[in-house]
Design a protein around this motif. Structure first.
Motif, short mmCIF file in Angstrom:
data_model
loop_
_atom_site.label_atom_id
_atom_site.label_comp_id
_atom_site.label_asym_id
_atom_site.label_seq_id
_atom_site.Cartn_x
_atom_site.Cartn_y
_atom_site.Cartn_z
N LEU A 34 0.71 -0.97 0.12
CA LEU A 34 -0.04 0.17 0.03
C LEU A 34 0.91 1.41 -0.11
CD1 LEU A 34 -2.95 -0.53 2.56
CD2 LEU A 34 -3.08 -0.46 -0.02
N VAL A 35 1.87 1.31 0.99
CA VAL A 35 2.59 2.44 0.72
C VAL A 35 3.64 2.74 -0.51
CG1 VAL A 35 4.84 3.15 2.04
CG2 VAL A 35 2.87 2.12 3.46
N THR A 36 3.73 1.66 -1.01
CA THR A 36 4.70 1.70 -2.25
C THR A 36 4.03 1.83 -3.44
OG1 THR A 36 5.18 -0.55 -2.25
CG2 THR A 36 6.81 0.39 -1.05
N GLY A 37 2.71 1.38 -3.52
CA GLY A 37 2.09 1.25 -4.65
C GLY A 37 2.39 0.10 -5.56
N ARG A 38 3.26 -0.95 -4.92
CA ARG A 38 3.98 -2.05 -5.72
C ARG A 38 2.85 -3.29 -5.58
NH1 ARG A 38 7.11 -0.18 -9.81
NH2 ARG A 38 8.32 1.54 -9.13
N PRO A 39 3.15 -4.22 -6.24
CA PRO A 39 2.22 -5.51 -6.26
C PRO A 39 2.71 -6.40 -5.01
CG PRO A 39 3.74 -5.48 -8.23
CD PRO A 39 3.95 -4.17 -7.73
N TYR A 40 1.86 -7.08 -4.36
CA TYR A 40 2.01 -7.92 -3.42
C TYR A 40 1.83 -9.36 -3.84
CZ TYR A 40 0.32 -11.26 0.03
OH TYR A 40 0.07 -12.30 0.89
N VAL A 41 3.02 -10.06 -3.72
CA VAL A 41 2.78 -11.60 -4.05
C VAL A 41 2.81 -12.61 -2.77
CG1 VAL A 41 3.82 -13.31 -5.42
CG2 VAL A 41 4.17 -10.86 -5.90
N GLY A 42 1.81 -13.41 -2.79
CA GLY A 42 1.86 -14.57 -1.80
C GLY A 42 2.48 -15.70 -2.28
N VAL A 43 3.46 -16.25 -1.32
CA VAL A 43 4.26 -17.32 -1.86
C VAL A 43 4.04 -18.60 -0.97
CG1 VAL A 43 6.61 -18.08 -2.08
CG2 VAL A 43 6.01 -15.87 -2.74
N ASN A 44 4.14 -19.66 -1.50
CA ASN A 44 3.81 -20.83 -0.96
C ASN A 44 5.15 -21.38 -0.48
OD1 ASN A 44 4.15 -23.95 -0.89
ND2 ASN A 44 2.50 -24.30 -1.97
N HIS A 45 5.08 -21.71 0.94
CA HIS A 45 6.41 -22.18 1.52
C HIS A 45 7.01 -23.16 1.02
CE1 HIS A 45 8.96 -21.82 5.25
NE2 HIS A 45 8.87 -23.15 5.27
N HIS A 46 6.56 -24.00 0.70
CA HIS A 46 7.20 -25.23 0.00
C HIS A 46 7.91 -25.02 -1.24
CE1 HIS A 46 5.63 -27.81 3.13
NE2 HIS A 46 4.23 -28.00 2.37
N GLU A 47 7.26 -24.10 -1.91
CA GLU A 47 7.96 -23.66 -3.29
C GLU A 47 9.01 -22.95 -2.92
OE1 GLU A 47 4.76 -21.69 -5.63
OE2 GLU A 47 6.09 -21.87 -7.35
N GLY A 48 8.80 -22.09 -1.96
CA GLY A 48 10.00 -21.14 -1.47
C GLY A 48 11.20 -22.15 -1.42
N HIS A 49 11.09 -23.34 -0.64
CA HIS A 49 12.07 -24.13 -0.22
C HIS A 49 12.78 -24.55 -1.70
CE1 HIS A 49 12.54 -24.45 4.00
NE2 HIS A 49 11.38 -24.50 4.20
N MET A 50 12.04 -24.84 -2.51
CA MET A 50 12.57 -25.23 -3.82
C MET A 50 13.38 -24.24 -4.62
SD MET A 50 9.53 -27.54 -5.40
CE MET A 50 8.25 -28.01 -4.08
N TYR A 51 13.07 -23.09 -4.41
CA TYR A 51 13.87 -22.16 -4.89
C TYR A 51 15.11 -21.48 -4.39
CZ TYR A 51 10.63 -21.36 -8.74
OH TYR A 51 9.63 -21.17 -10.13
N ALA A 52 15.20 -22.02 -3.27
CA ALA A 52 16.48 -21.67 -2.33
C ALA A 52 17.85 -22.22 -3.11
CB ALA A 52 16.24 -22.35 -1.05
N ALA A 53 17.57 -23.41 -3.79
CA ALA A 53 18.77 -23.94 -4.55
C ALA A 53 19.07 -23.03 -5.92
CB ALA A 53 18.47 -25.28 -4.93
N LEU A 54 18.00 -22.30 -6.44
CA LEU A 54 18.60 -21.33 -7.56
C LEU A 54 19.14 -20.40 -7.15
CD1 LEU A 54 15.80 -23.31 -8.33
CD2 LEU A 54 15.62 -21.35 -10.10
#
Ligand SMILES: [Zn+2]
Lengths: 350, 237
Positions: free
Chosen positions: A122-142
């Motif tokens: 809201l403050v920045t006017g930028r988009p919000y993105v909700g992320v799946n925690h498991h999916e996050g763990h998979m991206y850690a390796a990247l």
């Protein structure tokens, strides 16, 4: 090589065109007992990553207390966000999107990170993105290996979950197996508590196992030859039964033998899954992936099987916000923002 | 001066913009009339966004953020307090934390000669409450912020022997219990939730007195520890 996600339409969701390589995302993670914030650029470049652990607040209770976790997140979240920006050397105005883990996790804990991210959106006017925690763990390796690209098979093992997933592409997942009872990390915690090693159990068992004989006790390898699902509650019971019958045991030998049994099951199934899915890369993630026994074994067995093995650094295996921000870069590019009226999703699956 | 006021201490989501001269725009969602679980996490950010749009305001114009910090519903408080402190930090403005019970009592400040007793629903058959008296120019709190069952609270009212006005969603939840007692009058549904005009008015006057907090220091007022902590302390030594 810097990857470009399929079908990225960043000019639609951001003011002006932002090249994927420059897409700068602030991520927030509050799903369990770590309050974390991080800045990631282009889905690959970890510019900062701050984690405030709450371990000491939960240790007296022998496990994570949801209400204590939720209160601690509210207390810590502003400082963690501020530090992530300072360490990244960027102003909030330079952030293109704000992400938060919205599930799975503890409902009261998740809504702190989600509320914080929406407030910044809201403050920045930028988009919000909700992320799946498991999916996050998979991206850690990247984040750890800039040349890593899907497809690969990934094992996400933590106190809450044990998942074997074929990541066919960005956002394309095929769940091959999961735990039917206790998560791998839960088994570590329960056995550690039984052995009087305190909380958190994973690091305690890992340290003790280094001094023990992994072949001292032949604990069962539950469901080893049976598909890709996992079961660890029987193994925990076997440890308890064995210790009651052998009161003069060496605790280090029990710890080492227990750890070897868990690692054996995890690595055997991971490699078998890669073969069955006809993929030549295996990746691990989640808090249990910080276990030194698992890291060594997956590297050795993976190499022996002719597979490419990616083992992220310890800080990227345990819960962190860089993985949330990295995943958000790809999710935003492919799917666009998450609406501000979406809530938390404690039971979210892959 | 422009304040954003946020209250999420009951099932209702309340947002207002205003200053020392009053409310400029306000929005209330949910509350007792809505069935199902409360939706603070879903509704607060869109409510703020919507109000900004229709009032033609920008968050950049804000001087401070006033937030009701409880006691009240834990999940609601975490959404409201987190939103207030993160926004304020990003905007580099202060937060004015105001106890929710003060905001239930404030609209009743012209009721003289009786004790004002805001009571918010604490679930588990308990209430958050405090005692106030009308004094020239406002209200004076005459007790700590407390947590008790309705019957314990009634016992306290009886022991004091003074007439009281009980207000708030907790008072309404146990309406029959209080109404059955000759010393009690129960205020109606318009006094169920903390008052947004009160949050703007009290927030503005505290801002003028520079009575505010750094965003990072603001936390909800819970009044109740977690079950795990209570059980832990009850263990034999
Ligand atoms: Zn995790």
């Amino acid at each position: 090589m810097v990857s470009r996600p399929p079908g990225g339409a960043l000019e639609d969701v951001l003011e002006g065109v932002v090249a994927f390589e420059n897409l700068t995302v602030l991520g927030i993670e509050t799903s369990c007992d770590e309050t974390a914030a991080a800045v990631v650029r282009g889905g690959r470049d970890m510019v900062s990553s701050v984690v405030a652990t709450q371990v000491e607040r939960h240790a007296p209770y022998g496990g994570v207390v949801p209400e204590i976790a939720s209160r601690a997140h509210v207390e810590l979240v502003t400082e963690v966000i501020a530090r992530s920006l300072v360490e990244a050397g960027v102003e909030l105005s330079a952030i293109d999107a704000i992400a938060a883990c919205h599930g799975p996790g503890l409902a009261g804990a998740l809504l702190v990170g989600v509320s914080a991210a929406k407030a910044l959106a809201l403050v920045t006017g930028r988009p919000y993105v909700g992320v799946n925690h498991h999916e996050g763990h998979m991206y850690a390796a990247l984040l750890d290996d800039p040349t890593l690209e899907p497809p690969f098979v990934t094992l996400v093992a933590s106190g809450g979950h044990t998942l074997l997933v074929a990541m066919r592409g960005h956002g394309r997942y095929e769940t091959l197996g999961q735990t039917v009872d206790d998560a791998a990390g839960e088994a570590f915690d329960k056995v550690a508590r039984f052995l009087g090693l305190g909380y958190p159990g994973g690091p305690a068992i890992d340290a003790l196992a280094a001094r023990g004989d992994a072949e001292a006790v032949a604990f069962p390898r539950p469901m080893l030859d049976d598909g890709y699902d996992f079961s660890f509650s029987g193994l925990k019971t076997a440890v308890v039964t064995y210790c009651r019958r052998h009161p003069d045991l060496a605790v280090a030998d029990v710890a080492a033998s227990f750890q070897a049994a868990v690692v054996d099951v995890l690595v055997t199934k991971l490699i078998r899954a890669a073969r069955a899915a006809e993929l030549d890369t295996i990746v691990i993630g989640g808090g249990v992936a910080a276990n030194s026994g698992l890291r060594a074994r997956v590297a050795a067995d993976g190499a022996a099987a002719g597979l490419r093995v990616v083992v992220p650094s310890m800080g990227l295996c345990t819960d962190n916000a860089a993985m949330i921000a990295a995943c958000a870069c790809y999710r935003l590019a492919a799917d666009g923002p998450t609406p501000l009226d979406s809530g938390v999703r404690p039971g979210l699956r892959i | 001066m422009l304040l954003l006021a946020i209250d999420t201490s009951t099932r209702r989501v309340g947002v207002a913009f205003g200053s020392q001269v009053g409310v400029l725009a306000s929005l209330e969602l949910g509350g007792a009339a809505v069935d199902g679980p409360p939706r603070h996490a879903e509704q607060l950010a869109p409510a703020i966004e919507h109000l900004l749009q229709i009032a033609d305001l920008s968050l950049r114009q804000l001087t401070a953020i006033a937030v009701a910090i409880g006691p009240g519903m834990f999940t609601g408080l975490r959404v409201g307090v987190t939103t207030a402190k993160v926004m304020a930090q990003a905007l580099r403005i202060p937060v004015i934390p105001i106890p929710s019970l003060d905001l239930v009592a404030y609209p009743l400040r012209h009721t003289t000669g009786r004790v004002l007793l805001p009571a918010l629903d604490a679930r588990r058959n308990e209430l958050y409450y405090a005692r106030y008296r009308a004094v020239p120019g406002g209200l004076q709190r005459a007790s700590e912020y407390e947590l008790a069952t309705p019957s314990d609270l009634l016992g306290e009212i009886e022991a004091a022997g003074e007439s009281v006005v009980v207000a708030g969603d907790g008072a309404l939840r146990f309406r029959e219990v209080f109404e059955a007692h000759e010393l009690c009058e129960v205020a109606g549904p318009s006094f169920a939730a903390p008052s947004l005009p009160a949050l703007v008015e009290l927030g503005a006057s505290r801002f003028e007195r520079e009575d505010f907090a750094a965003p990072g220091d603001v936390v909800p007022m819970y009044l109740r520890r977690s079950d795990a902590e209570i059980a832990h302390d009850r263990r034999p030594a």
